[in-house]
Design a protein around this motif. Structure first.
Motif, PDB file in Angstrom:
ATOM      1  N   SER A   3      -0.971 -47.687 -13.773  1.00 18.44           N
ATOM      2  CA  SER A   3      -0.036 -48.081 -14.841  1.00 18.44           C
ATOM      3  C   SER A   3      -0.579 -47.663 -16.203  1.00 18.44           C
ATOM      4  O   SER A   3      -1.773 -47.756 -16.456  1.00 18.44           O
ATOM      5  N   ILE A   4       0.369 -47.201 -17.157  1.00 14.58           N
ATOM      6  CA  ILE A   4      -0.001 -46.753 -18.497  1.00 14.58           C
ATOM      7  C   ILE A   4       0.391 -47.841 -19.490  1.00 14.58           C
ATOM      8  O   ILE A   4       1.563 -48.227 -19.558  1.00 14.58           O
ATOM      9  N   PRO A   5      -0.542 -48.393 -20.246  1.00 16.36           N
ATOM     10  CA  PRO A   5      -0.200 -49.460 -21.195  1.00 16.36           C
ATOM     11  C   PRO A   5       0.706 -48.915 -22.302  1.00 16.36           C
ATOM     12  O   PRO A   5       0.586 -47.759 -22.706  1.00 16.36           O
ATOM     13  N   PRO A   6       1.670 -49.714 -22.847  1.00 17.07           N
ATOM     14  CA  PRO A   6       2.561 -49.251 -23.921  1.00 17.07           C
ATOM     15  C   PRO A   6       1.777 -48.976 -25.192  1.00 17.07           C
ATOM     16  O   PRO A   6       0.799 -49.654 -25.500  1.00 17.07           O
ATOM     17  N   SER A   7       2.225 -47.961 -25.989  1.00 15.93           N
ATOM     18  CA  SER A   7       1.537 -47.579 -27.225  1.00 15.93           C
ATOM     19  C   SER A   7       1.869 -48.566 -28.331  1.00 15.93           C
ATOM     20  O   SER A   7       2.954 -49.149 -28.367  1.00 15.93           O
ATOM     21  N   LEU A   8       0.930 -48.755 -29.280  1.00 17.48           N
ATOM     22  CA  LEU A   8       1.130 -49.660 -30.411  1.00 17.48           C
ATOM     23  C   LEU A   8       2.054 -49.002 -31.449  1.00 17.48           C
ATOM     24  O   LEU A   8       1.993 -47.792 -31.674  1.00 17.48           O
ATOM     25  N   PRO A   9       2.885 -49.800 -32.143  1.00 19.24           N
ATOM     26  CA  PRO A   9       3.757 -49.219 -33.171  1.00 19.24           C
ATOM     27  C   PRO A   9       2.965 -48.815 -34.410  1.00 19.24           C
ATOM     28  O   PRO A   9       1.945 -49.422 -34.737  1.00 19.24           O
ATOM     29  N   LYS A  10       3.447 -47.800 -35.092  1.00 22.73           N
ATOM     30  CA  LYS A  10       2.831 -47.337 -36.331  1.00 22.73           C
ATOM     31  C   LYS A  10       3.637 -47.875 -37.517  1.00 22.73           C
ATOM     32  O   LYS A  10       4.845 -48.015 -37.450  1.00 22.73           O
ATOM     33  N   ALA A  11       2.936 -48.143 -38.608  1.00 31.02           N
ATOM     34  CA  ALA A  11       3.593 -48.640 -39.824  1.00 31.02           C
ATOM     35  C   ALA A  11       2.846 -48.130 -41.042  1.00 31.02           C
ATOM     36  O   ALA A  11       1.612 -47.999 -41.025  1.00 31.02           O
ATOM     37  N   TRP A  60      -2.748 -55.248 -47.989  1.00 25.06           N
ATOM     38  CA  TRP A  60      -1.976 -54.095 -47.549  1.00 25.06           C
ATOM     39  C   TRP A  60      -0.583 -54.568 -47.114  1.00 25.06           C
ATOM     40  O   TRP A  60      -0.451 -55.329 -46.172  1.00 25.06           O
ATOM     41  N   VAL A  61       0.408 -54.065 -47.817  1.00 26.68           N
ATOM     42  CA  VAL A  61       1.786 -54.454 -47.554  1.00 26.68           C
ATOM     43  C   VAL A  61       2.444 -53.395 -46.672  1.00 26.68           C
ATOM     44  O   VAL A  61       2.303 -52.184 -46.923  1.00 26.68           O
ATOM     45  N   ILE A  62       3.150 -53.821 -45.662  1.00 23.96           N
ATOM     46  CA  ILE A  62       3.884 -52.872 -44.805  1.00 23.96           C
ATOM     47  C   ILE A  62       5.146 -52.452 -45.549  1.00 23.96           C
ATOM     48  O   ILE A  62       6.012 -53.279 -45.870  1.00 23.96           O
ATOM     49  N   VAL A  63       5.246 -51.155 -45.849  1.00 23.37           N
ATOM     50  CA  VAL A  63       6.368 -50.642 -46.640  1.00 23.37           C
ATOM     51  C   VAL A  63       7.311 -49.778 -45.809  1.00 23.37           C
ATOM     52  O   VAL A  63       8.413 -49.461 -46.250  1.00 23.37           O
ATOM     53  N   ASN A  64       6.890 -49.420 -44.614  1.00 22.99           N
ATOM     54  CA  ASN A  64       7.747 -48.602 -43.746  1.00 22.99           C
ATOM     55  C   ASN A  64       7.383 -48.924 -42.294  1.00 22.99           C
ATOM     56  O   ASN A  64       6.216 -49.119 -41.967  1.00 22.99           O
ATOM     57  N   GLY A  65       8.395 -48.973 -41.429  1.00 28.31           N
ATOM     58  CA  GLY A  65       8.174 -49.365 -40.045  1.00 28.31           C
ATOM     59  C   GLY A  65       8.280 -50.856 -39.843  1.00 28.31           C
ATOM     60  O   GLY A  65       7.623 -51.432 -38.955  1.00 28.31           O
ATOM     61  N   LEU A  66       9.096 -51.514 -40.660  1.00 30.58           N
ATOM     62  CA  LEU A  66       9.220 -52.968 -40.587  1.00 30.58           C
ATOM     63  C   LEU A  66       9.872 -53.434 -39.294  1.00 30.58           C
ATOM     64  O   LEU A  66       9.585 -54.533 -38.806  1.00 30.58           O
ATOM     65  N   VAL A  67      10.764 -52.624 -38.733  1.00 31.03           N
ATOM     66  CA  VAL A  67      11.510 -53.051 -37.556  1.00 31.03           C
ATOM     67  C   VAL A  67      10.586 -53.304 -36.376  1.00 31.03           C
ATOM     68  O   VAL A  67      10.740 -54.281 -35.634  1.00 31.03           O
ATOM     69  N   ARG A  68       9.569 -52.458 -36.210  1.00 34.59           N
ATOM     70  CA  ARG A  68       8.671 -52.582 -35.057  1.00 34.59           C
ATOM     71  C   ARG A  68       7.435 -53.421 -35.370  1.00 34.59           C
ATOM     72  O   ARG A  68       6.582 -53.609 -34.501  1.00 34.59           O
ATOM     73  N   SER A  69       7.335 -53.890 -36.624  1.00 40.10           N
ATOM     74  CA  SER A  69       6.189 -54.723 -37.012  1.00 40.10           C
ATOM     75  C   SER A  69       6.569 -56.186 -36.823  1.00 40.10           C
ATOM     76  O   SER A  69       7.410 -56.718 -37.559  1.00 40.10           O
ATOM     77  N   ILE A  70       5.944 -56.834 -35.845  1.00 44.00           N
ATOM     78  CA  ILE A  70       6.272 -58.218 -35.499  1.00 44.00           C
ATOM     79  C   ILE A  70       5.080 -59.101 -35.832  1.00 44.00           C
ATOM     80  O   ILE A  70       3.947 -58.788 -35.453  1.00 44.00           O
TER      81      ILE A  70
END
Length: 398
Positions: free
Chosen positions: A34-42, A358-368
């Motif tokens: 099994s391949i673990p899912p990749s982490l989201p980038k932001a 560090w503020v997340i400014v892009n990729g907010l949808v996948r940042s939980i």
């Protein structure tokens, strides 16, 4: 006998397949781990610290600085109209002409009366001087001299009355030409040539408005008034002397392109609303700002240093405004903040954030919140670029 042999062979084949298939399935599972899912980038960046100016945001309406109804001050037939409806005119420009012949003749008659009274005055003065010599020689009585003195005085009074009538006749003749009292924009004419005007009452011919510069009237609350007075040297009684800057926007304009100043403040607050009436004066050489428009006004009152983040980085829910922060071990954290005004697609953060985070400014949808991300760190300039949307493409007109 052959039929039994055939059935026995088929049963053997099925038995072999049923034994081999589970072994093959197990071998495939062991060969494909099994391949673990990749982490989201932001994309993350530090907040920007800049000097900003705090503004009072107010609303009001525009109004012409001068509005005059042009009326017929003498009676007569309207002979001509010398402007187009809606035209900009200059001070002194001829707009209407009322028939002049009657008033020209009245002026000639008045001028003739002046000449007549001058002649009578000259004759009375000559006679008075003559009788003065004769009185000294005792050739005439003193009463005869006094008579010519009286006639001389009467002639002077008659001459003054005749000159007043001449001035009045000249004034009435000038009223036949209706001219612009100032530079302004004409409304539509209300009377067409050939109509009788000024008979029995003043006839309104048209209206002219001076709109360069133009006024904007607006109200300020007592709380905002206190903030304005505490942060600036401006006070209502000094509104005419201290030019408090003001910026105006009308229609679909952005960024408040019209710069003016507050030139008037009312003497008291309205008892019902607790607001004070202010008036701003703004240049309007193009005539784009029309009287009666809904206007948005900004008044600067305080400069300070503040933290800003892109507007797209700010989210809202029932708990209020918040940012997503790249925390320890790249775990997303929710940070409740108190937001301020908007400055060119950047939102002022009044409380709840420091400039080292560090503020997340892009990729907010996948940042939980509570989950790990792969951060892509940016500098301040890149943060500003990310916050500025690309200009929309213009559609070609068909």
């Amino acid at each position: 006998m052959d039929l039994r042999l055939r059935y026995s062979r088929q049963a053997c084949v099925l038995l072999i397949y049923s034994a081999i298939l589970p072994l093959l399935f197990t071998a495939c599972q062991e060969a494909s781990p099994s391949i673990p899912p990749s982490l989201p980038k932001a994309t993350v960046a530090h907040p920007i610290r800049r000097k900003i100016t705090d503004y009072l945001d107010l609303t009001g309406n525009t109004q012409a600085i001068n509005t005059v109804q042009l009326v017929a001050r003498v009676s007569g037939y309207l002979e001509g109209v010398y402007f187009k409806d809606g035209q900009f005119v200059k001070k002194g420009q001829l707009l209407f002409l009322i028939q002049q012949n009657t008033y020209q003749e009245n002026l000639r008659q008045a001028e003739a009366a002046v000449l007549q009274q001058k002649a009578q005055l000259e004759y009375a003065e000559i006679q008075m001087r003559r009788y003065a010599d004769l009185v000294q020689k005792s050739a005439v009585s003193k009463s005869d001299y006094d008579n010519w003195v009286s006639q001389r005085n009467e002639a002077q009074a008659n001459l003054s009355a005749a000159e007043a009538q001449r001035s009045l006749a000249s004034l009435n003749l000038s009223y036949t030409e209706v001219r612009a009292p100032f530079d302004g924009r004409m409304d539509r004419r209300l009377v067409d040539p050939g109509n009788m005007v000024g008979a029995g009452a003043n006839t309104v011919l048209a209206q002219i408005s001076e709109i360069d510069p133009i006024y904007a009237y607006f109200n300020i609350s007592d709380a905002d008034l206190a903030r304005l007075m505490s942060q600036t040297r401006w006070t209502p009684e000094r509104a005419g002397g201290v030019k408090l800057p003001a910026f105006l926007s009308v229609l679909e304009e952005k960024d408040y392109p019209h710069r003016g100043y507050v030139d008037f403040a009312a003497t008291n607050l309205a008892a019902t609303s607790g607001t004070l009436l202010l008036r701003g004066l703004f240049p309007n050489a193009s005539g784009r700002i029309l009287p009666g428009l809904y206007a948005r006004i900004q008044i600067p009152f305080h400069e300070r240093s503040a933290l800003l983040v892109p507007e797209m980085a700010v989210s809202n829910d029932q708990q209020g405004s918040y940012l997503l922060i790249d925390g320890e071990k790249n775990i997303v954290q929710r940070r409740n903040v108190r937001i301020g005004s908007l400055k060119n697609d950047l939102r002022v953060i009044e409380d709840g954030l420091n400039e080292e985070e560090w503020v997340i400014v892009n990729g907010l949808v996948r940042s939980i919140p509570g989950h790990e991300i792969i951060p892509e760190r940016r500098q301040e300039d890149a943060m500003v670029q990310d916050s500025t949307p690309a200009p929309p493409k213009r559609r070609s007109r068909q």
